[in-house]
Design a protein around this motif. Structure first.
Motif, PDB file in Angstrom:
ATOM      1  N   HIS A 174      15.606   9.519   9.002  1.00 14.67           N
ATOM      2  CA  HIS A 174      16.772   9.042   8.265  1.00 14.67           C
ATOM      3  C   HIS A 174      17.786  10.160   8.073  1.00 14.67           C
ATOM      4  O   HIS A 174      19.010   9.952   8.195  1.00 14.67           O
ATOM      5  CB  HIS A 174      16.324   8.486   6.915  1.00 14.67           C
ATOM      6  N   ARG A 188      19.602  10.685  11.273  1.00 17.18           N
ATOM      7  CA  ARG A 188      20.583   9.628  11.502  1.00 17.18           C
ATOM      8  C   ARG A 188      21.823   9.825  10.623  1.00 17.18           C
ATOM      9  O   ARG A 188      22.953   9.650  11.077  1.00 17.18           O
ATOM     10  CB  ARG A 188      19.946   8.267  11.229  1.00 17.18           C
ATOM     11  N   GLN A 200      23.868  12.574  12.084  1.00 17.22           N
ATOM     12  CA  GLN A 200      24.606  12.114  13.248  1.00 17.22           C
ATOM     13  C   GLN A 200      25.803  11.254  12.847  1.00 17.22           C
ATOM     14  O   GLN A 200      26.906  11.413  13.398  1.00 17.22           O
ATOM     15  CB  GLN A 200      23.678  11.330  14.172  1.00 17.22           C
ATOM     16  N   GLU A 201      25.584  10.330  11.892  1.00 15.11           N
ATOM     17  CA  GLU A 201      26.699   9.507  11.437  1.00 15.11           C
ATOM     18  C   GLU A 201      27.778  10.354  10.766  1.00 15.11           C
ATOM     19  O   GLU A 201      28.973  10.095  10.931  1.00 15.11           O
ATOM     20  CB  GLU A 201      26.181   8.440  10.471  1.00 15.11           C
TER      21      GLU A 201
END
Length: 589
Positions: free
Chosen positions: A181, A184, A187-188
């Motif tokens: 998580h 992620r 990355q976002e």
């Protein structure tokens, strides 16, 4: 001593003792020992008796010690190990006595003591038999006890280790989940940062253009103001000229003394329409049979994005290939089918539109909106003919009567209203539901209105008396849609649990249940034959079923990217239209 006796000694833990008393009789049988012929001396007999008495006393002391240990074990108190005959090192005879005591061989013990002391007094025992027992047997016994204790500890530690392993696996999975998580999110975040930088550069590149547009806008506004001033000046001159012309015409008319023509009267509201009596209009579909459409072969033909917000419902023109759609953007539009060219659009509602229906003659369109109104649109005049505003909350659906003189609408205010299109007023208010009425439909060629409510019930009302004729119970969640087949003997309803139920109007019973999905089903409709039923749900799919087999899906239409809000067949059952929250409506055939 043989190995079997040693194993028995190592395995036995509880010692059973017997007391030997000289004063009372016991239950043991003693074998007589014959004295040798060469010993007749009385002194020798006395010595033998004294030795035997001493041996018995020692056995008595051992019995008492063993009983004390056994009693401590029985009452559950921690006790030391049973005290044996001697402390290390043991002699052979004590080792054998302890073994016999452990296994409870009392009679063998008595015989052994008698024979042993007899041989000892006679001197027939060699030194090897009176020497101490090798220490290895005692050590083996202690090691066996330690092995048992360590095995118990090992079992406990194994259980603790398994629990710890399970906890560790759980923490490791949570760690991996949080780590994934976090990656992620990182990355976002990086992607958003890149997008922001790109948008900032894009915005900076447009700043000169915006400044130029701002200047042009100001110039245009100045020109517009000048144009308005010029228009107002021209309007004043026109009004002056028209007044002069009217005055001249009046003078001319007075001169000729011609009678003035009266103005036509303004149209007034008509009288109330009358509902047809029961069974006065036969249902033409009752004696007709239609071939079911081959929905199992349907494929997506066209996709149209005609609204800027969710498309909530659609309806086909009763005589022409025209489709009406309504949207949450507060507009309605008419499209030609199947090319879907825009024919007409209308604006006037102040909130989302959720329901739409064509007049049976095809001359008007009714729309239900979240602004608590129902509007009638006239195609000939291209304007709103009338607005019904008696509902106190948002209106979910509307439906025309087969005569075209009445319109039914249902609302979040728990009521269904019957509007008279001749007198333009509310003729009946159907009250009985205890929650929002989400859908309504007329039973074909009758005066009965079917309603689906958030109170988990489906009701049928008599429009003439405003009374509830039948109520169907069985849904476990709010009912979102209702539809009748062409013959009018079967009613279908759908709810927020993803369940569709079929009801027999004549017997007031449930025909069957379709478990469409775990997502809510928003709309349901029949084809002309009444053998095919299509459902629109929040799972983004359009499902088709056969009324002969409700357990299996006959067809599933995939294509929408969000919840499907509405679905309907065209009058000839050649096309199927579905509307969705993804701002599109799609044509299947």
């Amino acid at each position: 001593m043989d190995e079997a006796a040693l194993d028995a000694q190592n395995e036995v833990e509880v010692v059973e003792q017997y007391e030997i008393s000289d004063d009372e009789a016991d239950e043991f049988d003693y074998d007589a020992v014959e004295a040798p012929d060469d010993e007749d001396d009385d002194d020798d007999d006395d010595e033998d008796f004294a030795a035997a008495l001493a041996s018995v006393q020692r056995l008595d002391e051992k019995s008492r010690a063993g009983s004390t240990v056994a009693s401590q074990r029985d009452i559950g108190t921690p006790a030391a190990k049973p005290t044996l005959t001697q402390v290390r090192p043991e002699v052979v005879d004590d080792f054998i006595r302890n073994f016999l005591i452990k296994v409870g061989m009392s009679r063998t013990l008595d015989n052994f003591n008698s024979e042993w002391y007899d041989l000892q007094q006679k001197g027939k025992l060699a030194e090897v038999y009176t020497d101490t027992v090798p220490d290895i047997y005692v050590r083996n016994q202690d090691l066996d006890e330690r092995v048992v204790a360590l095995q118990q500890q090992l079992d406990k530690m194994r259980i603790i280790t398994e629990k710890a392993q399970g906890t560790w696996d759980k923490f490791r999975k949570e760690r991996d989940f949080h780590r994934m998580h976090h990656r992620r999110v990182v990355q976002e975040k990086a992607k958003l940062t890149t997008d922001l930088q790109r948008l900032r550069k894009h915005y900076l590149s447009y700043e000169p253009t915006l400044k130029d547009l701002q200047k042009k806008y100001e110039v245009a506004m100045k020109e517009k103001m000048l144009t308005r001033l010029e228009r107002d000046r021209i309007k004043a001159r026109v009004h002056t000229l028209e007044a002069q012309v009217q005055q001249l015409q009046a003078e001319k008319a007075a001169a000729t003394k011609a009678p003035a023509t009266p103005k036509p009267p303004r149209p007034k509201r008509g009288a109330d329409s009358k509902l047809p009596p029961r069974d006065s209009v036969p249902n033409p579909y009752a004696s007709l049979t239609f071939d079911p459409p081959g929905i199992e072969r349907y494929q997506l033909r066209r996709t149209f994005k005609g609204h800027v917000n969710a498309v909530s419902a659609a309806a086909f023109h009763p005589h022409k290939p025209i489709l009406a759609t309504v949207s949450d953007d507060a507009t309605w539009k008419l499209w030609s089918v199947p090319n879907c060219d825009l024919v007409m659009s209308g604006e006037g509602h102040r909130d989302w539109i959720s329901g739409v229906d064509f007049h049976p003659a095809g001359s008007h369109l009714a729309t239900a909106s979240g602004d608590r109104t129902v509007k009638i649109w006239d195609f000939a005049g291209a304007a709103c003919a009338h607005t019904f505003s008696d509902h106190t909350q948002a209106v979910w659906d509307c439906a025309f009567h087969h005569t075209g003189d009445f319109l039914a609408s249902c609302s979040m205010d728990h009521t269904t209203r019957l509007w008279d299109l001749s007198s333009l007023r509310c003729r009946q208010t159907l009250r009985g539901h205890v929650d929002s009425v989400n859908a309504c439909a007329w039973q074909p060629f009758s005066n009965n209105i079917c309603t689906a409510s958030g109170d988990k019930t489906v009701s049928i009302w008599d429009a003439r008396s405003a009374l509830c004729v039948q109520t169907f119970y069985g849904h476990t969640n709010a009912c979102n849609g209702v539809a009748c087949n062409a013959r009018g003997d079967v009613v279908a309803s759908c709810d927020a649990d993803g369940v569709v139920k079929l009801w027999d109007v004549r017997t007031v019973t449930e025909i069957g249940t379709i478990h469409v999905s775990t997502h809510p089903v928003n709309k349901v409709c029949f084809d002309r034959s009444g053998t095919r039923i299509v459902c629109a749900g929040d799972d983004g799919l359009v499902h088709g079923y056969s009324t002969d087999d409700l357990s299996s899906v006959l067809w599933s239409g995939r294509g929408h990217e969000d919840a499907v809000q509405g679905v309907c067949f065209d009058p000839a059952d050649t096309l199927l239209v579905s509307t969705s929250t993804d701002c599109t409506f799609r044509i299947w055939s």
